[in-house]
Design an enzyme around this catalytic site. Structure first.
Site, short mmCIF file in Angstrom:
data_model
loop_
_atom_site.label_atom_id
_atom_site.label_comp_id
_atom_site.label_asym_id
_atom_site.label_seq_id
_atom_site.Cartn_x
_atom_site.Cartn_y
_atom_site.Cartn_z
N SER A 68 -18.77 -29.78 -37.96
CA SER A 68 -17.81 -29.96 -39.04
C SER A 68 -18.39 -29.44 -40.34
O SER A 68 -19.61 -29.44 -40.54
CB SER A 68 -17.46 -31.45 -39.17
OG SER A 68 -16.48 -31.64 -40.17
N ASP A 69 -17.51 -29.01 -41.23
CA ASP A 69 -17.92 -28.64 -42.57
C ASP A 69 -16.80 -29.05 -43.52
O ASP A 69 -15.62 -29.02 -43.15
CB ASP A 69 -18.18 -27.13 -42.69
CG ASP A 69 -18.87 -26.77 -43.99
OD1 ASP A 69 -19.83 -27.46 -44.38
OD2 ASP A 69 -18.43 -25.80 -44.64
N THR A 70 -17.19 -29.43 -44.73
CA THR A 70 -16.25 -29.83 -45.77
C THR A 70 -16.68 -29.20 -47.07
O THR A 70 -17.86 -29.25 -47.43
CB THR A 70 -16.22 -31.37 -45.91
OG1 THR A 70 -15.81 -31.95 -44.67
CG2 THR A 70 -15.27 -31.80 -47.02
N ALA A 105 -13.09 -28.68 -41.76
CA ALA A 105 -12.86 -28.06 -40.45
C ALA A 105 -13.71 -28.78 -39.43
O ALA A 105 -14.85 -29.18 -39.71
CB ALA A 105 -13.23 -26.59 -40.49
#
Length: 184
Positions: A68-70, A105
C-alpha cells in the site's frame, strides 16, 4: 498465508481491524515520481512495487502479499514525508485553508495474480496561523507522515472536512482492502 509489505504501524493496526491474520514483511522500495507520471499512477505503482518486493521475500509458497501507499496531493504536487521541521511547516502552510486529495492504493499479489483498489479522499484544512503550525510541528507528529499530518492524531484538529475514507487518509482504506482480499 497473507503478508503485509509495510513498515507502518498504522497499516498493521488497520489490517488487524478487518480481522485479517497476517505477517509483516519489511521492504525498501524507492519512492520517486516520474516526470510524466500522474499522482494516482505514482501512488498505485509504488504500492504495487511494495507488494511485488514483498512477494519476492515471502517465505511461504502460495503467499498473498499486500502493498500500500498513501500520498497527499495538492495542485498535482505529491507531498511526501517532510525531511525536517521547516519542510513540515511549509507543507502545512500550503495546505492551510485548502482542499487536497489523499490517494491510497492497495495491491494484492500472488505468484500468478495481481489486483488493486484505489481510494481517493478529499480533505479540507482549516485556516492555520503560524502559532498553530509551530505548535503542531513541535509535537513531532508530522514526521514520517505524508503531507506532514496524522488525521488519527493531533493533526485531526487541523481537518475541517473529510469527504472519503478516514482509514484511507490514515494509510490503508479498510473497505477497499477488505473488498480486494475478498477477491483472493
Amino acid at each position: 498465508m497473507l503478508y503485509l509489505a509495510s513498515q507502518s504501524p498504522r497499516r498493521r493496526q488497520l489490517l488487524e481491524q478487518i480481522g485479517a491474520a497476517f505477517e509483516v514483511i519489511e521492504v525498501a522500495v524507492p519512492e520517486h515520481r516520474g516526470t510524466e507520471e500522474s499522482p494516482r499512477h505514482y501512488v498505485s505503482r509504488v504500492a504495487r512495487d511494495k507488494a511485488l518486493a514483498g512477494l519476492a521475500a515471502a517465505p511461504a509458497p502460495g503467499a498473498v502479499v499486500l502493498g500500500s501507499d498513501t500520498e497527499v496531493v495538492l495542485d498535482d504536487e505529491v507531498f511526501g514525508k517532510p525531511a525536517d521541521a521547516d519542510a513540515a511547516a511549509a507543507m502545512l502552510r500550503r495546505l492551510s485553508g485548502r482542499t487536497h486529495e489523499v490517494i491510497s492504493a492497495v495491491w494484492a499479489v500472488t505468484a500468478d495474480h495481481q489486483d488493486s483498489e484505489l481510494c481517493v479522499s478529499r480533505v479540507r484544512f482549516a485556516m492555520l496561523d503560524e502559532a498553530t503550525i509551530a505548535a503542531y510541528v513541535a509535537t513531532g507528529e508530522p514526521f514520517g507522515k505524508a503531507g506532514a499530518y496524522a488525521i488519527q492524531g493531533r493533526g485531526g484538529v487541523l481537518v475541517e472536512h473529510l469527504d472519503g475514507s478516514y482509514s484511507g487518509v490514515m494509510g490503508l482504506p479498510v473497505f477497499e482492502t477488505a473488498r480486494l482480499l475478498g477477491r483472493f
